[in-house]
Every structure is written in C-alpha cells, then in structure tokens.
Design an enzyme around this catalytic site. Structure first.
Site: not given
Ligand code: 9MR
Length: 473
Positions: A213, A281
């Site tokens: 990640n 986001d």
C-alpha cells in the site's frame, strides 16, 4: 466472512474461495453466471455498499474505534458501507505498545462491529516506518528485523481468518524522481525486508489477501508508481506472496487526480494482482469534487481487478484533512454532491464482476476427469538462494519434482555453527541449528511432475552452506 456474502446478495466476493467453487461446480457455471447478470440489471443500488456489491466490489470507510459510540456516525457506517479499515487501531504503536505485549482491544471493537454487520475488514498495517512504538524506533539491524517479523506474525495470527486484505507493508518508497526505497530503520535491515514481511504474513494467515500500500502512486508516469510496479512484478516473478496493491489516492491540488489513473489501475492489474483504492479522499467541494469522485469510481469499475474502494473517513469532520472537506458526507452527516456522483457512478458502471469472480475463459470439460490416482515417487531436487547481511539471512528454497508428481517432500539443509533458524514459511522445520529438515505443509506437498514450489526460512548468523537435499515422501 460468510455473513459478508449474505449482505452482498449471496454472491461470494472472496476470489480464492470462488475460484475453488468454480473448479468444483463447473457444470453449474452457466446457471451461476446468468443469475448474477439478472440480479445486476434488475435493480440499481441505493447505498454505496449495495451498489458496489452488485458490481462484485466492496465500498469501505476508514473507521475510528472511539467514534463507534456516535450514533450519527454508526448510522451512516451501517447503512452505506460493507468494508472497514481501522484508521489507526491496527498500527504498530497501537497493537504492540511494549515489545512483546500486544494490545488489540480497540482494533477488536472495529473488527467485531464489522463482523456483526457483515462487513469486510482491511487490516492496516503490519509494517511501516511511521507510527512505530518507541521501543521499535530505537532498534536496528537483526534485532529490528526479528521484531518486525514477530510483529507481523503475531498480529496476523491473532486476526487469522477475520481479515479480507492486509496492508502488509505501507509506504516503503521515497517520493520524488528517484524511484528509490524510502530510508527508514526497516529499510536499513536489508532490501529484502518487504518480501520477508509478506512471507511471514502469508504463513500466519494464508487466507488473507496480502497488499502493498502506498500514496503518490496514482500517476502512471511518476517514478514512485513505476518503482512499486517493478516491486510487484519482481515479487510475482519470484513467487513472493503478494495478492494486491493498494493505491491510497489522497487527492488535492498538490497531488491531483491524474488523467492516466485508469492506466495505473489496469497496469497493476495486468501483473496478476488485485488493485484496491484504499484511502480515497478528494479535497474540494460541489460539482468539481463530485466529478472527480465520479471519475475515480468509473476508473475502478472499468478495471475488472479493481475490487474495492475505501474512503478515508465518513464525514468531512472525521477526515485527517478536515479543512479540505474531502469526503462524501458533511459534518452533519448529510450526503454531499460527491456522494450522489459516487453512487451514480457505481450504478452506471460496468456490471462485469472482477476476474477473480469471473467464469474461466475455457469451457468446462465435457468428459469427467480421469479417476486414476496421480503418480507417486520420481524424486525431487532443491535449490536455494540466500540473502545475507551481517548477523542474519533469508533463504528461499525451490523444490522441483522430477519426472513424476510427488505428494510430499523433505528438504535437509546444514547450518554452520552459531546459526539458528528463527522463522519458516510454507514449510515446517524440525530443529533450528546444525542439520535441519524442512517438510511441506498441507497445501504445498503435492508438486506435479517437472513443476516447483517455494518455501523459505530466516535466521540469525550465517546461512546454510552447500546444496540442500530433497527427498520425496
Ligand atoms: O488518518 C490517520 C490519522 O488519524 C493519523 O493521525 C495519521 C498518523 O500517521 O495517519 C492517518 O492515516 C494515514 C494512513 O495510516 C496511511 N496513509 C496516510 C494516512 C493519512 O495520513
């Protein structure tokens, strides 16, 4: 995770399990496929999770344990999302605040809430340069390597069977144009720390998908994106266990949504891993923000192996970047234009489920499989690659079957004086020093004629000398 499937309309979303189901019920394949198609076209979902599930995906949110007593927050969570990521509660400082003393209470609150409500859990994160407890920050070398591997093993073992995907390693590459690894105490234990972490995670929880990640890996032309791509390609080529790549995707004016985002998603997927958007986001407001959310969702749905999206918080006020109002709900919990665009994009998207749930391209066999038992005997050979540093080593052993298939194997290695095995994956060892035998585990004993399987072990001191011997059993 069966309750997840029930919530998602009864359709399994766990690739490995679904592949196995296809293998065993190949004859029923046409029926399964047409059932899915009918369900997909019959209704458009009215929540993010339900709409994503209709497309064979999940839609998740980062969750904070201390907000689970906020009824507005929990109401939105339970209504809209079918996956959660603990925002901070599974980080190293939270789960092992003192060395060897593990603390799972806050993470458990989130995991238990998720399981009680049929949601998947993304585990975040097992190995990271940041949010290390004080004791770990002060460690280096072999002691740190061992502590990191122990942490991975203990935490992944504790949550074994409850985690859909683990962010095994987080943010290991540097920003900028070098494509280099990020300097950190973990990196200084040796370049193989990432693969060692993945191997330990696989050994501890073989059912979880294992992800790398990172952030700023969204733009296909960026050096950091290419560096992660090369890591994944290398892991796949060498059989290092990796199942997925997480793109955090924190977008703002300094790090905007790139027009080649879909290329990035599909390029990673082409390596044979799932892609997950893990911390989405998008700073902004109104139509501009809504359109970017729409584009991100459309890009994911256009790539079959983009299997899920997680937004990094629920309401704008829950965000780590609250002033940028980057989420789908405002501070009062009302749906924003970005929410509507996201839901519309989910409902408009390509109904094709990810390939991990897609039927195979070859038709099912029309004749039953042969009933003759597989051949036994025929022997095996073993070869070893060693990665050594001052005071420690990682050995990777490849077991290759000879002209006949084998149903089990035993490999013997010889360690020099003072060396000890401390961790083994994809095998069990008897003894840790001197002459050590390593046997297959339940899932890798069978090796077809002429093919190979790999296992490994890690230790202190100098690695084994000579060529390992292999005996078929
Ligand atoms: O959202 C998290 C915030 O509450 C923490 O203070 C911060 C500390 O490192 O971590 C934030 O989450 C990060 C995530 O774990 C990794 N990617 C970047 C996220 C935003 O900083």
């Amino acid at each position: 995770m069966d309750n997840v499937h029930a919530r998602a309309g009864g359709r399994p979303t766990t690739g490995r399990r679904y592949r196995a189901a296809f293998a065993s019920v190949a004859v029923g394949l046409a029926v399964v496929a047409s059932t899915v198609a009918v369900a997909t076209s019959a209704s458009a979902g009215t929540t993010l999770g339900a709409s994503a599930a209709e497309k064979g995906r999940y839609f998740g949110a980062a969750v904070a344990a201390n907000k689970l007593s906020d009824s507005t927050y929990v109401g939105i969570l339970n209504r809209e999302f079918n996956s959660v990521t603990p925002e901070n509660e599974m980080k190293i400082d939270a789960t092992e605040p003192q060395q060897g003393q593990f603390s799972f209470a806050n993470a458990d609150r989130i995991v238990n809430h998720a399981r009680a409500n049929g949601m998947k859990v993304r585990g975040h994160t097992l190995a990271w340069h940041s949010q290390q407890p004080g004791w770990m920050q002060n460690m280096s070398g072999t002691a740190l390597r061992q502590a990191m591997l122990n942490h991975v093993t203990q935490v992944a073992t504790y949550y074994r069977g409850k985690i859909d995907s683990w962010d095994v390693v987080n943010e290991a590459f540097a920003d900028g144009s070098t494509g280099a690894r990020r300097d950190s105490n973990l990196q200084r234990t040796g370049n193989d720390w990432i693969e060692a972490a993945f191997r330990a995670a696989r050994a501890a929880d073989p059912g979880a998908k294992l992800c790398y990640n990172d952030y700023n890996t969204d733009n296909w032309s960026h050096a950091k994106t290419q560096a992660v791509y090369n890591l994944v390609r290398d892991f796949k080529a060498r059989g290092v266990p990796i199942d997925c790549v997480g793109l955090q995707s924190h977008f703002n004016s300094g790090s905007p949504y790139p027009s080649n985002y879909r290329t990035t998603l599909s390029s990673f997927a082409a390596l044979g891993v799932d892609v997950q958007i893990t911390e989405l986001d998008i700073e902004g407001s109104g139509t501009t923000q809504a359109n970017t959310y729409r584009n991100v969702v459309a890009d994911c749905l256009a790539v079959p192996r983009c299997t899920g999206i997680t937004v990094w918080g629920i309401r704008d006020t829950d965000s780590w970047r609250a002033s940028g109002t980057p989420l789908l709900f405002d501070g009062n919990g009302n749906k924003k234009p970005a929410y509507t665009a996201t839901l519309e994009a989910l409902n408009a998207g390509n109904p094709t489920p990810p390939p991990t749930t897609a039927p195979p391209t070859t038709p099912p066999p029309t004749t039953p499989p042969p009933t003759t038992p597989p051949p036994t005997g025929g022997g095996c050979t073993a070869s070893m690659t060693l990665n050594q540093w001052n005071g420690g080593f990682v050995a990777t052993v490849r077991v290759t079957a000879g002209s006949s298939s084998i149903n089990g194997w035993v490999v013997t290695v010889t360690l020099p004086g003072g060396a000890n095995i401390t961790n083994t994956w994809n095998a069990t060892n008897s003894g840790t020093s001197g002459s050590v035998t390593l046997r297959n585990v339940s899932y890798n004993g069978r090796v077809s004629a002429g093919t190979s399987t790999e296992f490994g072990f890690q230790g202190t001191g100098t690695g084994p000398t000579g060529t390992p011997t292999c005996t078929a059993s």
